[in-house]
Design a protein around this motif. Structure first.
Motif, PDB file in Angstrom:
ATOM      1  N   LEU A 165     -13.972 -17.497  56.130  1.00  0.00           N
ATOM      2  CA  LEU A 165     -13.852 -19.313  56.774  1.00  0.00           C
ATOM      3  C   LEU A 165     -13.459 -19.932  56.496  1.00  0.00           C
ATOM      4  O   LEU A 165     -12.831 -20.863  56.802  1.00  0.00           O
ATOM      5  CB  LEU A 165     -15.093 -18.716  57.733  1.00  0.00           C
ATOM      6  CG  LEU A 165     -15.139 -18.059  58.719  1.00  0.00           C
ATOM      7  CD1 LEU A 165     -17.156 -17.651  59.150  1.00  0.00           C
ATOM      8  CD2 LEU A 165     -14.580 -18.141  59.457  1.00  0.00           C
ATOM      9  N   ASP A 166     -14.013 -20.250  55.153  1.00  0.00           N
ATOM     10  CA  ASP A 166     -13.840 -21.205  54.191  1.00  0.00           C
ATOM     11  C   ASP A 166     -12.253 -21.940  54.144  1.00  0.00           C
ATOM     12  O   ASP A 166     -12.527 -23.086  53.672  1.00  0.00           O
ATOM     13  CB  ASP A 166     -14.981 -20.665  53.267  1.00  0.00           C
ATOM     14  CG  ASP A 166     -14.629 -22.691  51.780  1.00  0.00           C
ATOM     15  OD1 ASP A 166     -15.256 -23.351  52.749  1.00  0.00           O
ATOM     16  OD2 ASP A 166     -14.243 -22.341  51.004  1.00  0.00           O
ATOM     17  N   ILE A 167     -11.370 -20.344  53.764  1.00  0.00           N
ATOM     18  CA  ILE A 167     -10.307 -20.646  52.715  1.00  0.00           C
ATOM     19  C   ILE A 167      -9.721 -21.322  54.440  1.00  0.00           C
ATOM     20  O   ILE A 167      -9.098 -22.744  54.615  1.00  0.00           O
ATOM     21  CB  ILE A 167      -9.422 -19.343  52.578  1.00  0.00           C
ATOM     22  CG1 ILE A 167     -10.008 -18.848  51.444  1.00  0.00           C
ATOM     23  CG2 ILE A 167      -8.010 -19.059  52.946  1.00  0.00           C
ATOM     24  CD1 ILE A 167      -9.336 -17.728  50.844  1.00  0.00           C
ATOM     25  N   ILE A 168      -9.923 -20.619  55.969  1.00  0.00           N
ATOM     26  CA  ILE A 168      -9.190 -21.218  56.777  1.00  0.00           C
ATOM     27  C   ILE A 168      -9.550 -22.618  56.806  1.00  0.00           C
ATOM     28  O   ILE A 168      -8.595 -23.723  57.270  1.00  0.00           O
ATOM     29  CB  ILE A 168      -9.799 -20.627  58.158  1.00  0.00           C
ATOM     30  CG1 ILE A 168      -8.997 -19.151  58.322  1.00  0.00           C
ATOM     31  CG2 ILE A 168      -8.788 -20.982  59.005  1.00  0.00           C
ATOM     32  CD1 ILE A 168      -9.304 -17.795  59.795  1.00  0.00           C
ATOM     33  N   LYS A 169     -10.876 -22.899  56.904  1.00  0.00           N
ATOM     34  CA  LYS A 169     -11.318 -23.706  56.349  1.00  0.00           C
ATOM     35  C   LYS A 169     -10.883 -25.487  56.308  1.00  0.00           C
ATOM     36  O   LYS A 169      -9.882 -26.401  56.700  1.00  0.00           O
ATOM     37  CB  LYS A 169     -12.598 -24.553  57.104  1.00  0.00           C
ATOM     38  CG  LYS A 169     -13.016 -25.628  57.071  1.00  0.00           C
ATOM     39  CD  LYS A 169     -14.685 -26.022  56.830  1.00  0.00           C
ATOM     40  CE  LYS A 169     -14.839 -25.261  55.256  1.00  0.00           C
ATOM     41  NZ  LYS A 169     -17.076 -25.573  55.214  1.00  0.00           N
ATOM     42  N   GLN A 170     -10.789 -24.996  54.750  1.00  0.00           N
ATOM     43  CA  GLN A 170      -9.842 -25.582  53.969  1.00  0.00           C
ATOM     44  C   GLN A 170      -7.894 -25.981  54.031  1.00  0.00           C
ATOM     45  O   GLN A 170      -7.778 -26.836  54.375  1.00  0.00           O
ATOM     46  CB  GLN A 170      -9.981 -25.188  52.325  1.00  0.00           C
ATOM     47  CG  GLN A 170     -11.536 -25.043  51.972  1.00  0.00           C
ATOM     48  CD  GLN A 170     -12.329 -26.453  51.767  1.00  0.00           C
ATOM     49  OE1 GLN A 170     -11.315 -27.654  52.411  1.00  0.00           O
ATOM     50  NE2 GLN A 170     -13.410 -26.232  52.540  1.00  0.00           N
ATOM     51  N   VAL A 171      -7.206 -25.206  54.702  1.00  0.00           N
ATOM     52  CA  VAL A 171      -6.519 -24.996  54.938  1.00  0.00           C
ATOM     53  C   VAL A 171      -5.781 -25.860  56.521  1.00  0.00           C
ATOM     54  O   VAL A 171      -4.752 -26.421  55.896  1.00  0.00           O
ATOM     55  CB  VAL A 171      -5.465 -23.045  55.000  1.00  0.00           C
ATOM     56  CG1 VAL A 171      -4.006 -23.680  56.164  1.00  0.00           C
ATOM     57  CG2 VAL A 171      -5.839 -22.774  53.634  1.00  0.00           C
ATOM     58  N   LYS A 182      -8.343 -23.885  43.603  1.00  0.00           N
ATOM     59  CA  LYS A 182      -9.096 -24.757  42.709  1.00  0.00           C
ATOM     60  C   LYS A 182     -11.091 -24.853  43.334  1.00  0.00           C
ATOM     61  O   LYS A 182     -11.401 -24.916  42.304  1.00  0.00           O
ATOM     62  CB  LYS A 182      -8.587 -26.183  42.188  1.00  0.00           C
ATOM     63  CG  LYS A 182      -7.450 -25.867  41.189  1.00  0.00           C
ATOM     64  CD  LYS A 182      -6.618 -27.123  41.220  1.00  0.00           C
ATOM     65  CE  LYS A 182      -5.161 -27.214  40.121  1.00  0.00           C
ATOM     66  NZ  LYS A 182      -4.759 -28.196  40.018  1.00  0.00           N
ATOM     67  N   MET A 183     -10.546 -25.084  44.155  1.00  0.00           N
ATOM     68  CA  MET A 183     -12.287 -25.123  44.866  1.00  0.00           C
ATOM     69  C   MET A 183     -12.776 -24.180  44.750  1.00  0.00           C
ATOM     70  O   MET A 183     -14.096 -25.053  44.908  1.00  0.00           O
ATOM     71  CB  MET A 183     -12.078 -25.871  46.326  1.00  0.00           C
ATOM     72  CG  MET A 183     -10.873 -27.162  46.322  1.00  0.00           C
ATOM     73  SD  MET A 183     -10.465 -27.793  48.161  1.00  0.00           S
ATOM     74  CE  MET A 183     -12.245 -27.465  48.482  1.00  0.00           C
ATOM     75  N   VAL A 191      -5.434 -15.929  46.759  1.00  0.00           N
ATOM     76  CA  VAL A 191      -6.059 -16.687  47.928  1.00  0.00           C
ATOM     77  C   VAL A 191      -5.055 -16.314  48.406  1.00  0.00           C
ATOM     78  O   VAL A 191      -5.368 -15.793  49.846  1.00  0.00           O
ATOM     79  CB  VAL A 191      -6.119 -18.383  47.660  1.00  0.00           C
ATOM     80  CG1 VAL A 191      -5.514 -19.104  48.907  1.00  0.00           C
ATOM     81  CG2 VAL A 191      -7.690 -18.768  46.817  1.00  0.00           C
ATOM     82  N   ARG A 192      -4.030 -16.343  48.030  1.00  0.00           N
ATOM     83  CA  ARG A 192      -2.749 -15.150  49.096  1.00  0.00           C
ATOM     84  C   ARG A 192      -3.459 -14.088  49.787  1.00  0.00           C
ATOM     85  O   ARG A 192      -2.964 -14.042  51.000  1.00  0.00           O
ATOM     86  CB  ARG A 192      -1.941 -15.736  47.943  1.00  0.00           C
ATOM     87  CG  ARG A 192      -1.369 -17.316  47.701  1.00  0.00           C
ATOM     88  CD  ARG A 192       0.185 -16.780  47.746  1.00  0.00           C
ATOM     89  NE  ARG A 192       0.581 -18.289  47.165  1.00  0.00           N
ATOM     90  CZ  ARG A 192       1.414 -19.063  48.101  1.00  0.00           C
ATOM     91  NH1 ARG A 192       1.581 -18.249  49.278  1.00  0.00           N
ATOM     92  NH2 ARG A 192       1.636 -20.726  47.580  1.00  0.00           N
ATOM     93  N   SER A 193      -3.859 -13.353  48.469  1.00  0.00           N
ATOM     94  CA  SER A 193      -4.225 -12.113  48.805  1.00  0.00           C
ATOM     95  C   SER A 193      -5.443 -12.373  50.075  1.00  0.00           C
ATOM     96  O   SER A 193      -5.058 -11.385  51.334  1.00  0.00           O
ATOM     97  CB  SER A 193      -4.953 -10.895  48.155  1.00  0.00           C
ATOM     98  OG  SER A 193      -3.722 -11.110  46.697  1.00  0.00           O
ATOM     99  N   GLN A 194      -6.211 -12.946  50.575  1.00  0.00           N
ATOM    100  CA  GLN A 194      -7.368 -13.018  51.048  1.00  0.00           C
ATOM    101  C   GLN A 194      -6.158 -13.732  52.518  1.00  0.00           C
ATOM    102  O   GLN A 194      -7.096 -13.434  53.572  1.00  0.00           O
ATOM    103  CB  GLN A 194      -8.429 -14.687  50.808  1.00  0.00           C
ATOM    104  CG  GLN A 194      -9.017 -13.972  49.525  1.00  0.00           C
ATOM    105  CD  GLN A 194     -10.405 -14.721  48.859  1.00  0.00           C
ATOM    106  OE1 GLN A 194      -9.531 -15.481  48.356  1.00  0.00           O
ATOM    107  NE2 GLN A 194     -11.510 -13.970  48.960  1.00  0.00           N
TER     108      GLN A 194
END
Length: 226
Positions: A165-171, A182-183, A191-194
């Motif tokens: 969810l955090d990755i989607i939020k940041q993207v 980095k974050m 990150v790409r795998s996630q």
């Protein structure tokens, strides 16, 4: 003979005077109030309680007439409101009827059409014209599909891990994968795998498509709460 008491609401003088003139030319009608803004329309409608209101949609805002219609109908549902616009737009038509409008007319409608609509809504014998009925039904179907899609997406998002969810939020907020890595203090490859797992779970091929869909569903607020 009781006259039909009409209020004319429009912020454009020429159109305002046109509708006022055609109403006053009828023996069984009279203009009892006028207004040039949605706020003024609400105030005068609740005070004078006209039988019928000819309500412009776009005044101090693009939807001022719709907002005014909703307020008036909530307080005085017996007042009949005919909304007027220059745009034959499906969303505008649907929103007008949802707000409680009794009829919808283009400002280019003939005087005969306007007068006929006033009499019919006043006498409670107006049937929705076929072209209006079709637009409203189509709009309701569209809303139903959007609601189902939104509920589906929210349900799917709740099945993601906090990290996903955090990755989607940041993207969604515009960060690229390198910045997200980095974050999160991980490698970009991680990150790409996630992201690939996220796309597989949500059944999207590209993150770009997912973000576009979330924009269409107005899901930005979902992440604001996180």
């Amino acid at each position: 003979m009781d006259r039909i008491r009409v209020m004319v609401v429009d912020d454009y003088e020429q159109i305002f005077n046109y509708f006022k003139l055609i109403v006053e030319s009828e023996e069984d009608m009279e203009v009892v109030a006028t207004a040039t803004t949605g706020e003024e329309a609400v105030e005068k409608a609740l005070e004078l309680k006209p039988d019928v209101i000819l309500m412009d949609i776009q005044m101090e805002s693009d939807s001022a007439g719709i907002a005014a219609t909703e307020k008036i109908k909530r307080e005085c549902p017996e007042i009949n409101i005919i909304v007027l616009t220059i745009h034959d737009d499906d969303d505008i038509i649907l929103n007008a009827y949802i707000a409680g409008a009794n009829d919808f007319l283009l400002k280019t409608s003939s005087a005969v059409t306007v007068i006929d609509s006033i009499r019919k809504v006043y006498n409670k014998n107006l049937s929705m014209r076929p072209e209006m009925s079709e637009k409203v039904v189509d709009g309701l179907v569209k809303l139903s599909h959007e609601k189902q899609s939104l509920l589906y997406m929210i349900n799917m998002l709740t099945k993601l891990t906090p990290a996903e969810l955090d990755i989607i939020k940041q993207v969604y907020r515009g960060h690229n994968y390198r910045t997200v890595a980095k974050m999160r203090f991980v490698e970009e490859g991680t990150v790409r795998s996630q992201v690939n797992r996220i796309l597989a779970k949500l059944q999207f091929h590209r993150m770009k498509d997912l973000i576009k869909y979330m924009d269409e569903m107005n899901l930005g607020a979902f992440f604001d709460e996180m």
